[in-house]
Design an enzyme around this catalytic site. Structure first.
Site, PDB file in Angstrom:
ATOM      1  N   GLY A 191       0.042   0.568  -5.257  1.00  0.00           N
ATOM      2  CA  GLY A 191      -1.189  -0.208  -5.164  1.00  0.00           C
ATOM      3  C   GLY A 191      -2.230   0.311  -6.129  1.00  0.00           C
ATOM      4  O   GLY A 191      -2.479   1.512  -6.165  1.00  0.00           O
ATOM      5  N   CYS A 229       0.797  -1.227   0.000  1.00  0.00           N
ATOM      6  CA  CYS A 229       0.000   0.000   0.000  1.00  0.00           C
ATOM      7  C   CYS A 229       0.831   1.281   0.000  1.00  0.00           C
ATOM      8  O   CYS A 229       2.010   1.258   0.278  1.00  0.00           O
ATOM      9  CB  CYS A 229      -0.899   0.079   1.225  1.00  0.00           C
ATOM     10  SG  CYS A 229      -2.019  -1.297   1.351  1.00  0.00           S
ATOM     11  N   TYR A 281      12.939  -2.455  -5.774  1.00  0.00           N
ATOM     12  CA  TYR A 281      11.769  -2.486  -6.640  1.00  0.00           C
ATOM     13  C   TYR A 281      10.650  -1.522  -6.282  1.00  0.00           C
ATOM     14  O   TYR A 281      10.106  -0.840  -7.157  1.00  0.00           O
ATOM     15  CB  TYR A 281      11.200  -3.914  -6.637  1.00  0.00           C
ATOM     16  CG  TYR A 281       9.931  -4.038  -7.429  1.00  0.00           C
ATOM     17  CD1 TYR A 281       9.954  -4.009  -8.817  1.00  0.00           C
ATOM     18  CD2 TYR A 281       8.701  -4.152  -6.786  1.00  0.00           C
ATOM     19  CE1 TYR A 281       8.779  -4.104  -9.554  1.00  0.00           C
ATOM     20  CE2 TYR A 281       7.524  -4.255  -7.519  1.00  0.00           C
ATOM     21  CZ  TYR A 281       7.578  -4.221  -8.897  1.00  0.00           C
ATOM     22  OH  TYR A 281       6.437  -4.307  -9.614  1.00  0.00           O
ATOM     23  N   ASN A 312      -0.134   0.502   5.956  1.00  0.00           N
ATOM     24  CA  ASN A 312       0.711  -0.161   4.960  1.00  0.00           C
ATOM     25  C   ASN A 312       1.578  -1.202   5.649  1.00  0.00           C
ATOM     26  O   ASN A 312       2.232  -0.885   6.644  1.00  0.00           O
ATOM     27  CB  ASN A 312       1.613   0.871   4.271  1.00  0.00           C
ATOM     28  CG  ASN A 312       2.694   0.219   3.438  1.00  0.00           C
ATOM     29  OD1 ASN A 312       2.470  -0.776   2.780  1.00  0.00           O
ATOM     30  ND2 ASN A 312       3.892   0.782   3.475  1.00  0.00           N
ATOM     31  N   GLY A 313       1.596  -2.429   5.152  1.00  0.00           N
ATOM     32  CA  GLY A 313       2.482  -3.439   5.714  1.00  0.00           C
ATOM     33  C   GLY A 313       1.752  -4.695   6.098  1.00  0.00           C
ATOM     34  O   GLY A 313       0.705  -5.021   5.539  1.00  0.00           O
TER      35      GLY A 313
END
Ligand code: SF4
Length: 471
Positions: free
Chosen positions: A46, A18, A263, A120-121
């Site tokens: 996302g 996210c 990435y 996020n995570g």
């Protein structure tokens, strides 16, 4: 007529879960529009769903849906979201499935008022937390970790004097890697887990504060970077400015996920003091030192192989060029939620630039090989286009261990490098040679970071105790 070779990109990348953003306005900005622009800048993190919650003097207005940011928010919708504090979210469907109910931010009423959360995570004990609450009678509306975290924060808030202390106490119960932004009627809050695995940065526009997963959005909205949120730190912004408290078990220095550099993050972001572009290029330099080859042309697989390919060309002295033309109007295709959708997405393609590669020995740089599907397709298309030799270079070490901190590698059996040797992988993907960056090369390339980093997916050394590893 013979077709130009093209490549359908399948599910062969690591999924990041996210992007999050928050703003506390002191200047009369239109917070809904600024959040929209920020989410646009975070779209690469996302593409499944997006949402914005705006706080209008204690009344929370929410709009969220499945799809891309510009598909979801029209001018009319943004104009219907007045307020002075906002949080926003973009999501990839790594966990909990692709449904509108799982879109964030979450916004709930509880005994102390209203809270909105964008997260996020991965909290790997979220299921346990959820079960505990369910046994007490709680009703859950989503399958995402964020909801269990929200319950825990609400419960802690009843026991403590402030929302920031409730967020801090919640860290005692959550195991994993995460960052979050939250909003109460009077405050904007941001937090990172005590290891600092997921990024979160603080910026400022005039007298207003913003929080974001990545700094690239600060440029988009005219904000200046202030600093990163520290591991285990809860920051909050209210009418008196920026404040902070830190968890007792917080690491001194963050252990950021190294995949942000490999990435995930955009090259124009600065993560933990280091330019993602420069680190990615340095990975290419190291790769060229470790795996030189005689060739005529170097290029990267768009988009995440491009910066490392520049570094490889600089170090090797080989000409840098283009091997593909990418359709610009598609996103990171791995984020499409189902394999069927990914395969059916006929417009999702890279076209090999035949005039560039025909008759040449090429070095093709990509960031990683997870399951190996895309790599073999690309190399086949290269050879069909007339490339004499294809030398594959990977700007990270072999992916050998699952991730528990927000990247969707649930078990070892889906990882190609676990099942096969480098030589076997070379044969399977059809390359003339294959070289991965070493752990040592990665270390050399990441010298500019102002923190440590997690590289457990390469070496199995997790920064905390994790559940038993699934083979
Ligand atoms: S295990 Fe790998 S992907 Fe997961 S947080 Fe660590 S470095 Fe990132």
């Amino acid at each position: 007529m013979k077709q130009i070779p093209s490549v359908t990109i399948l599910d062969d990348k690591v999924k990041e879960e996210c992007g999050i953003f928050g703003i506390y306005d002191n200047d009369g900005f239109d917070v809904a529009h600024l959040t929209y622009y920020a989410l646009y800048g975070l779209q690469h993190r996302g593409q499944q769903s997006a949402g914005i919650v705006v706080n209008d003097d204690g009344v929370f207005h929410t709009y969220k849906d499945l799809g891309l940011v510009p598909e979801i928010f029209s001018e009319r919708i943004l104009n219907s979201l007045p307020g002075t504090i906002a949080v926003g979210h973009v999501r990839a469907s790594a966990k909990g499935g692709n449904s509108r109910a799982n879109a964030q931010p979450l916004s709930y009423n509880y005994v102390k008022g209203t809270l909105a959360l964008a997260y996020n995570g991965n909290v790997f004990n979220a299921e346990e937390l959820r079960e505990e609450f369910m046994k007490e009678g709680a009703i859950f509306h989503t399958q995402i970790d964020g909801e269990a975290i929200m319950y825990r924060i609400a419960k802690e808030r009843i026991k403590t004097h402030s929302i920031e202390k409730a967020v801090l106490n919640t860290m005692d119960y959550t195991k994993g890697g995460y960052s979050l932004v939250m909003m109460s009627p009077r405050k904007l809050l941001g937090a990172r887990d005590p290891h600092g695995l997921r990024p979160l940065s603080i910026g400022k526009i005039e007298n207003s504060y913003v929080l974001s997963s990545e700094t690239c959005v600060f440029d988009n909205i005219g904000a200046e970077f202030i600093r990163d949120v520290e591991p285990g730190e809860v920051v909050w912004i209210d009418k008196d400015g920026l404040h902070s408290i830190r968890h007792k078990d917080a690491l001194e220095k963050a252990k950021i996920c190294v995949f942000e550099y490999v990435y995930t993050a955009r090259p124009d972001s600065v993560v933990q003091g280091a330019s993602v572009y420069e680190v990615r290029k340095a990975m290419g330099h190291e790769l060229a030192k470790e795996h030189p080859v005689e060739a005529d042309l170097v290029f990267g697989v768009p988009d995440s192989g491009l910066c490392a390919a520049i570094g490889y060309a600089e170090e090797s002295g080989l000409p840098y060029g283009k091997g593909f033309i990418k359709n610009k109007y598609i996103g990171r295709t791995f984020i499409l939620p189902t394999q069927a959708q990914r395969e059916a997405a006929v417009n999702i393609k890279l076209n090999v630039l035949k005039s560039s590669v025909e008759g040449k020995r090429v070095v093709m740089v990509d960031d990683s090989i997870v399951r190996g599907t895309t790599c073999a397709n690309i190399i086949r298309a290269m050879k069909e286009a007339g490339a004499k030799e294809v030398h594959m270079r990977i700007s990270s070490p072999p992916f050998l261990w699952p991730c528990y901190f927000g990247t969707d590698i649930p078990s070892r059996d889906c990882l190609m490098a676990v099942q096969y040797s480098v030589e076997e992988i070379r044969q399977k993907i059809g390359a003339d040679s294959l070289g991965y960056l070493s752990i040592e090369g990665l270390k050399n390339a990441t010298k500019a970071l102002n923190c440590d980093y997690c590289q457990a997916c390469f070496n199995g050394e997790y920064p905390m105790d994790v559940p038993p590893i699934k083979e």
